[in-house]
Design a protein around this motif. Structure first.
Motif, PDB file in Angstrom:
ATOM      1  N   GLN A  71      47.187  45.442  34.214  1.00  0.00           N
ATOM      2  CA  GLN A  71      47.900  46.298  33.262  1.00  0.00           C
ATOM      3  C   GLN A  71      49.381  46.369  33.604  1.00  0.00           C
ATOM      4  N   LEU A  72      49.697  46.492  34.883  1.00  0.00           N
ATOM      5  CA  LEU A  72      51.092  46.589  35.341  1.00  0.00           C
ATOM      6  C   LEU A  72      51.852  45.299  35.027  1.00  0.00           C
ATOM      7  N   VAL A  73      51.224  44.158  35.279  1.00  0.00           N
ATOM      8  CA  VAL A  73      51.856  42.860  35.021  1.00  0.00           C
ATOM      9  C   VAL A  73      52.050  42.666  33.514  1.00  0.00           C
ATOM     10  N   HIS A  74      51.093  43.116  32.724  1.00  0.00           N
ATOM     11  CA  HIS A  74      51.187  42.963  31.273  1.00  0.00           C
ATOM     12  C   HIS A  74      52.308  43.840  30.698  1.00  0.00           C
ATOM     13  N   GLU A  75      52.487  45.048  31.229  1.00  0.00           N
ATOM     14  CA  GLU A  75      53.464  46.001  30.685  1.00  0.00           C
ATOM     15  C   GLU A  75      54.892  45.727  31.145  1.00  0.00           C
ATOM     16  N   THR A  76      55.074  45.121  32.301  1.00  0.00           N
ATOM     17  CA  THR A  76      56.407  44.997  32.882  1.00  0.00           C
ATOM     18  C   THR A  76      56.871  43.543  32.874  1.00  0.00           C
ATOM     19  N   PRO A  77      57.918  43.235  32.087  1.00  0.00           N
ATOM     20  CA  PRO A  77      58.454  41.871  32.146  1.00  0.00           C
ATOM     21  C   PRO A  77      59.129  41.650  33.498  1.00  0.00           C
ATOM     22  N   GLY A  78      58.903  40.503  34.068  1.00  0.00           N
ATOM     23  CA  GLY A  78      59.457  40.202  35.384  1.00  0.00           C
ATOM     24  C   GLY A  78      58.407  40.300  36.478  1.00  0.00           C
ATOM     25  N   TYR A  79      57.231  40.843  36.148  1.00  0.00           N
ATOM     26  CA  TYR A  79      56.122  40.911  37.096  1.00  0.00           C
ATOM     27  C   TYR A  79      55.174  39.758  36.811  1.00  0.00           C
ATOM     28  N   SER A  80      54.624  39.174  37.873  1.00  0.00           N
ATOM     29  CA  SER A  80      53.556  38.188  37.718  1.00  0.00           C
ATOM     30  C   SER A  80      52.556  38.391  38.845  1.00  0.00           C
ATOM     31  N   LYS A  81      51.413  37.757  38.703  1.00  0.00           N
ATOM     32  CA  LYS A  81      50.318  37.970  39.655  1.00  0.00           C
ATOM     33  C   LYS A  81      49.808  36.625  40.136  1.00  0.00           C
ATOM     34  N   ASN A  82      49.501  36.552  41.425  1.00  0.00           N
ATOM     35  CA  ASN A  82      48.860  35.382  42.006  1.00  0.00           C
ATOM     36  C   ASN A  82      47.674  35.898  42.804  1.00  0.00           C
ATOM     37  N   ASP A  83      46.489  35.502  42.414  1.00  0.00           N
ATOM     38  CA  ASP A  83      45.271  36.032  43.029  1.00  0.00           C
ATOM     39  C   ASP A  83      44.918  35.226  44.266  1.00  0.00           C
ATOM     40  N   LEU A  84      45.188  35.764  45.420  1.00  0.00           N
ATOM     41  CA  LEU A  84      44.867  35.077  46.679  1.00  0.00           C
ATOM     42  C   LEU A  84      43.423  35.305  47.102  1.00  0.00           C
ATOM     43  N   ALA A  85      42.728  36.210  46.457  1.00  0.00           N
ATOM     44  CA  ALA A  85      41.354  36.498  46.836  1.00  0.00           C
ATOM     45  C   ALA A  85      40.356  35.616  46.101  1.00  0.00           C
ATOM     46  N   ASP A  86      40.844  34.779  45.186  1.00  0.00           N
ATOM     47  CA  ASP A  86      39.965  33.890  44.433  1.00  0.00           C
ATOM     48  C   ASP A  86      39.351  32.868  45.391  1.00  0.00           C
ATOM     49  N   LYS A  87      38.053  32.843  45.453  1.00  0.00           N
ATOM     50  CA  LYS A  87      37.368  31.987  46.436  1.00  0.00           C
ATOM     51  C   LYS A  87      37.463  30.499  46.096  1.00  0.00           C
ATOM     52  N   ASN A  88      37.692  30.147  44.821  1.00  0.00           N
ATOM     53  CA  ASN A  88      37.715  28.745  44.412  1.00  0.00           C
ATOM     54  C   ASN A  88      39.099  28.118  44.540  1.00  0.00           C
ATOM     55  N   SER A  89      40.119  28.894  44.759  1.00  0.00           N
ATOM     56  CA  SER A  89      41.473  28.342  44.776  1.00  0.00           C
ATOM     57  C   SER A  89      41.899  27.987  46.198  1.00  0.00           C
ATOM     58  N   ARG A  90      42.902  27.126  46.264  1.00  0.00           N
ATOM     59  CA  ARG A  90      43.484  26.757  47.545  1.00  0.00           C
ATOM     60  C   ARG A  90      44.183  27.960  48.181  1.00  0.00           C
ATOM     61  N   ALA A  91      44.646  28.884  47.329  1.00  0.00           N
ATOM     62  CA  ALA A  91      45.389  30.048  47.822  1.00  0.00           C
ATOM     63  C   ALA A  91      44.523  31.000  48.632  1.00  0.00           C
ATOM     64  N   SER A  92      43.195  30.897  48.497  1.00  0.00           N
ATOM     65  CA  SER A  92      42.339  31.807  49.256  1.00  0.00           C
ATOM     66  C   SER A  92      42.444  31.546  50.749  1.00  0.00           C
ATOM     67  N   ARG A  93      42.899  30.338  51.103  1.00  0.00           N
ATOM     68  CA  ARG A  93      43.090  30.019  52.519  1.00  0.00           C
ATOM     69  C   ARG A  93      44.496  30.334  52.998  1.00  0.00           C
ATOM     70  N   VAL A  94      45.336  30.849  52.093  1.00  0.00           N
ATOM     71  CA  VAL A  94      46.726  31.136  52.429  1.00  0.00           C
ATOM     72  C   VAL A  94      46.789  32.377  53.317  1.00  0.00           C
ATOM     73  N   THR A  95      47.507  32.262  54.412  1.00  0.00           N
ATOM     74  CA  THR A  95      47.710  33.406  55.291  1.00  0.00           C
ATOM     75  C   THR A  95      48.963  34.154  54.842  1.00  0.00           C
TER      76      THR A  95
END
Length: 164
Positions: free
Chosen positions: A129-153
């Motif tokens: 909701q916060l990302v949708h309402e505020t221009p300039g905000y974006s989200k990157n889901d590091l908790a996604d188990k299928n993405s490479r980012a889940s291994r990101v420290t």
């Protein structure tokens, strides 16, 4: 009649209960104690009123500290804020400061990227909701188990930002 020895009679002043001096001060002490309390309250009230008057006096604006100038950042640079999102309560507090510091609001930040590291559905819904309402905000889901980012420290998290 008395099988034991007759008890000694105590002097008459021994039957007076002990009362400390602080409980029953003499009238002069009581008077000055009240005067001291009243003067203390009046001093605090006068200090507050004086402070308010000085802060809002237009004749004294030159004495107020100037705000720090916003540094000029070259156009080819992007300033991105990375926020690790784990708890809604922390971002609720931080949101007003981040929004104030976006370039669209006169600040320095071109973009704020939230790095979501939580599995809580309610917290993630608030972030969406916060990302949708505020221009300039974006989200990157590091908790996604299928993405490479889940291994990101935490140390490697800056890699989600485009270089240049």
């Amino acid at each position: 009649m008395f099988p034991f020895a007759k008890p000694k009679l105590l002097p008459s002043y021994a039957n007076i209960p002990y009362t400390p001096l602080a409980e029953h001060p003499n009238p002069r002490q009581r008077f000055w104690k009240h005067v001291y309390k009243i003067l203390s309250v009046l001093f605090v009230v006068a200090a507050v009123i004086t402070t308010i008057c000085l802060l809002h006096n237009p004749k004294l604006e030159h004495l107020q500290q100037p705000s720090a100038p916003i540094p000029v950042i070259p156009a080819e640079f992007r300033v991105v804020g990375l926020v690790f999102y784990g708890r809604r309560s922390r971002v609720e507090i931080l949101h007003c400061y981040l929004k104030q510091n976006l370039k669209t609001n006169g600040g320095l930040l071109d973009e704020v990227i939230f790095l979501a590291r939580t599995d809580d559905v309610e917290d993630l819904a608030f972030l969406d909701q916060l990302v949708h309402e505020t221009p300039g905000y974006s989200k990157n889901d590091l908790a996604d188990k299928n993405s490479r980012a889940s291994r990101v420290t935490y140390g490697q998290a800056w890699e989600v930002v485009e270089r240049g």
